[in-house]
Design a protein around this motif. Structure first.
Motif, mmCIF file in Angstrom:
data_model
loop_
_atom_site.group_PDB
_atom_site.id
_atom_site.type_symbol
_atom_site.label_atom_id
_atom_site.label_comp_id
_atom_site.label_asym_id
_atom_site.label_seq_id
_atom_site.Cartn_x
_atom_site.Cartn_y
_atom_site.Cartn_z
ATOM 1 N N SER A 1 0.880 -1.233 0.026
ATOM 2 C CA SER A 1 0.049 -0.135 0.223
ATOM 3 C C SER A 1 0.877 1.247 -0.065
ATOM 4 N N GLU A 2 1.922 1.237 0.732
ATOM 5 C CA GLU A 2 2.837 2.362 0.954
ATOM 6 C C GLU A 2 3.525 2.601 -0.387
ATOM 7 N N ILE A 3 4.132 1.426 -1.116
ATOM 8 C CA ILE A 3 4.727 1.690 -2.503
ATOM 9 C C ILE A 3 3.819 1.959 -3.421
ATOM 10 N N MET A 4 2.377 1.700 -3.501
ATOM 11 C CA MET A 4 1.695 2.268 -4.340
ATOM 12 C C MET A 4 1.349 3.841 -4.166
ATOM 13 N N ILE A 5 1.220 4.193 -3.099
ATOM 14 C CA ILE A 5 0.936 5.439 -2.781
ATOM 15 C C ILE A 5 2.233 6.396 -3.388
ATOM 16 N N LEU B 1 -0.318 17.100 0.344
ATOM 17 C CA LEU B 1 -0.825 16.100 0.985
ATOM 18 C C LEU B 1 -0.443 15.925 2.520
ATOM 19 N N VAL B 2 -1.324 15.439 3.228
ATOM 20 C CA VAL B 2 -1.189 15.163 4.618
ATOM 21 C C VAL B 2 -0.950 13.537 4.553
ATOM 22 N N LEU B 3 0.279 13.007 4.846
ATOM 23 C CA LEU B 3 0.406 11.607 4.795
ATOM 24 C C LEU B 3 0.669 10.930 6.253
ATOM 25 N N ALA B 4 -0.401 10.122 6.408
ATOM 26 C CA ALA B 4 -0.265 9.268 7.928
ATOM 27 C C ALA B 4 -0.078 7.891 7.549
ATOM 28 N N THR B 5 0.691 7.117 8.445
ATOM 29 C CA THR B 5 0.960 5.900 8.320
ATOM 30 C C THR B 5 1.028 5.176 9.735
ATOM 31 N N LYS B 6 1.203 4.255 9.811
ATOM 32 C CA LYS B 6 1.029 3.397 11.310
ATOM 33 C C LYS B 6 1.980 2.395 11.387
ATOM 34 N N ILE B 7 2.653 2.092 12.488
ATOM 35 C CA ILE B 7 3.816 1.079 12.653
ATOM 36 C C ILE B 7 3.308 0.375 13.963
ATOM 37 N N GLY C 1 9.276 -1.050 20.398
ATOM 38 C CA GLY C 1 10.480 -0.997 20.821
ATOM 39 C C GLY C 1 11.316 0.072 20.118
ATOM 40 N N ALA C 2 12.450 0.651 20.551
ATOM 41 C CA ALA C 2 13.032 1.783 20.050
ATOM 42 C C ALA C 2 13.563 1.499 18.584
ATOM 43 N N ALA C 3 14.110 0.164 18.675
ATOM 44 C CA ALA C 3 14.743 -0.421 17.270
ATOM 45 C C ALA C 3 13.566 -0.541 16.509
ATOM 46 N N ALA C 4 12.680 -1.114 16.726
ATOM 47 C CA ALA C 4 11.462 -1.333 15.794
ATOM 48 C C ALA C 4 10.882 -0.152 15.329
ATOM 49 N N VAL C 5 10.545 0.811 16.089
ATOM 50 C CA VAL C 5 10.192 2.031 15.925
ATOM 51 C C VAL C 5 11.001 2.769 14.484
ATOM 52 N N GLN C 6 12.330 2.844 14.997
ATOM 53 C CA GLN C 6 13.164 3.418 14.110
ATOM 54 C C GLN C 6 13.066 2.745 12.695
ATOM 55 N N GLY C 7 13.175 1.431 12.877
ATOM 56 C CA GLY C 7 13.317 0.601 11.644
ATOM 57 C C GLY C 7 12.016 0.690 10.747
ATOM 58 N N ALA C 8 10.843 0.795 11.471
ATOM 59 C CA ALA C 8 9.604 0.816 10.637
ATOM 60 C C ALA C 8 9.534 2.016 9.882
ATOM 61 N N VAL C 9 9.855 3.055 10.743
ATOM 62 C CA VAL C 9 9.535 4.457 9.992
ATOM 63 C C VAL C 9 10.604 4.630 8.795
ATOM 64 N N GLU C 10 11.627 4.129 8.990
ATOM 65 C CA GLU C 10 12.805 4.320 7.780
ATOM 66 C C GLU C 10 12.296 3.547 6.660
ATOM 67 N N ALA C 11 11.719 2.428 6.952
ATOM 68 C CA ALA C 11 11.249 1.400 5.942
ATOM 69 C C ALA C 11 10.135 2.068 5.198
ATOM 70 N N LEU D 1 7.153 4.803 0.815
ATOM 71 C CA LEU D 1 6.542 6.104 0.369
ATOM 72 C C LEU D 1 7.297 6.957 -0.630
ATOM 73 N N GLY D 2 8.810 6.662 -0.618
ATOM 74 C CA GLY D 2 9.487 7.700 -1.178
ATOM 75 C C GLY D 2 9.439 9.182 -0.964
ATOM 76 N N THR D 3 9.410 9.366 0.414
ATOM 77 C CA THR D 3 9.287 10.765 1.099
ATOM 78 C C THR D 3 10.361 11.038 1.941
ATOM 79 N N ASP D 4 10.656 12.211 2.544
ATOM 80 C CA ASP D 4 11.532 12.425 3.666
ATOM 81 C C ASP D 4 10.788 12.605 5.050
ATOM 82 N N ARG D 5 9.766 12.568 5.064
ATOM 83 C CA ARG D 5 8.869 12.751 6.116
ATOM 84 C C ARG D 5 7.366 12.248 6.133
ATOM 85 N N ILE D 6 7.160 11.713 7.424
ATOM 86 C CA ILE D 6 5.490 11.279 7.492
ATOM 87 C C ILE D 6 4.957 12.297 8.401
#
Length: 331
Positions: A81-85, A98-104, A114-124, A129-134
């Motif tokens: 879904s994120e790739i298609m958007i 756009l205002v872009l929302a995603t969930k992790i 956990g901290a590592a999961a949060v960091q890794g999920a957002v980077e992924a 999404l091909g963007t620099d911010r959520i």
């Protein structure tokens, strides 16, 4: 000269033609700087029941009708879904509009909060999404195996780095939201500005008995998910046979009750009176509720977007809201 077989435009379509796109005023999400169209387009169907071509048309139709708030998750269609958007945004060149929302929290690759999961999920998510911010990051689960401090510090680090602008909760009880607010204050980190939980004419009690007071006290912007109850409040699923034919039959079945059908009956009456669709009226009811900013609704076909977006401009009168409140009081 039009042929007799040519379909007449709906009232919503005619309104869009007359007023043009973006007629509905934006609403601010809590204390954040984010201003959004009063209906968020859920991307849950993208990569599942909506093909790439259909996804592009759905997103285009939503923006065409004034929409700017797209809601996805790293777990939707395993990240597809994120790739298609992201592909659509790149081709349209409209990321900044756009205002872009995603969930992790639910992805197989980066589960938990956990901290590592949060960091890794957002980077992924940023890569997909091909963007620099959520713009709005939701905690998709309430991960009680991790101390709130760890999660909040990890999210705050991402906000300070400019990779996330604001964040909110998506599956938390009122008590847990209070706990998060206290922890945020003690740590001196960013606080939640948004809440996304189930809320509709056939699912009211969880939000109204527990979460509404929290949203009020913390100034949270509320984005009701499953706002038309997986499609039940579109009025298309009134028999067991119709429910069985849907890919969402498991979610629809609990709503096919005497109470659910009574809700549809009142919606039918108001839809005729207001010259609107049943789904439009159901969403407009949500938009009358305190702190509700933008119901989150998915579409699997671009034609569905017109009636969904029309809710942003449909004004219910007090007796309309009262009638819907009464018939759904059991929910």
């Amino acid at each position: 000269m039009s042929s007799a077989a040519e379909p007449r435009p709906t009232t919503a379509e005619t309104t869009a033609i007359v007023r043009g796109p973006g007629g509905a005023p934006r609403r601010r999400i809590g204390a954040s700087p984010l201003e959004v169209f009063p209906l968020a387009l859920s991307a849950k169907a993208f990569g599942w029941t909506a093909t790439t071509a259909a996804t592009d048309r759905i997103l285009h139709r939503y923006v065409e009708h004034g929409g700017n708030f797209v809601d996805t998750a790293d777990s939707y269609a395993s990240g597809r879904s994120e790739i298609m958007i992201g592909t659509w945004m790149r081709n349209a060149g409209n990321r900044d509009e756009l205002v872009l929302a995603t969930k992790i929290g639910k992805s197989a690759e980066h589960p938990g909060l956990g901290a590592a999961a949060v960091q890794g999920a957002v980077e992924a998510s940023l890569r997909r999404l091909g963007t620099d911010r959520i713009d709005l990051l939701y905690l998709h689960i309430d991960d009680e195996s991790v101390e709130f401090d760890e999660t909040l510090l990890a999210v705050d680090k991402l906000i300070r780095a400019g990779k996330v602008r604001c964040f909110g909760g998506s599956d938390h009880t009122g008590d847990r939201l209070f706990e998060a607010r206290i922890a945020s204050a003690q740590l001196g980190v960013a606080q939640m500005v948004a809440l996304q939980n189930e809320y509709s004419l056939v699912r009211r009690k969880q939000y109204e008995r527990d979460l509404a007071r929290v949203a009020a006290s913390q100034g949270l912007g509320v984005m009701p998910r499953f706002a038309i109850a997986h499609g039940f409040l579109s009025g298309k699923f009134r028999t067991r046979a119709a429910v069985r034919q849907s890919p969402r039959s498991r979610e629809l079945a609990p709503h096919l009750t005497r109470g659910g059908l009574k809700v549809l009956g009142v919606l039918d009456e108001l839809a005729v009176e207001l010259d609107a669709s049943v789904a439009t009226v159901a969403l407009a009811w949500l938009l009358t509720k305190p702190h509700v900013v933008a119901p989150v609704v998915s579409a699997s076909e671009p034609e569905q977007v017109v009636d969904l977006a029309a809710a942003a401009e449909l004004r219910l009168r007090r007796h309309h809201v009262t009638a819907l409140d009464r018939v759904s009081a059991w929910a």
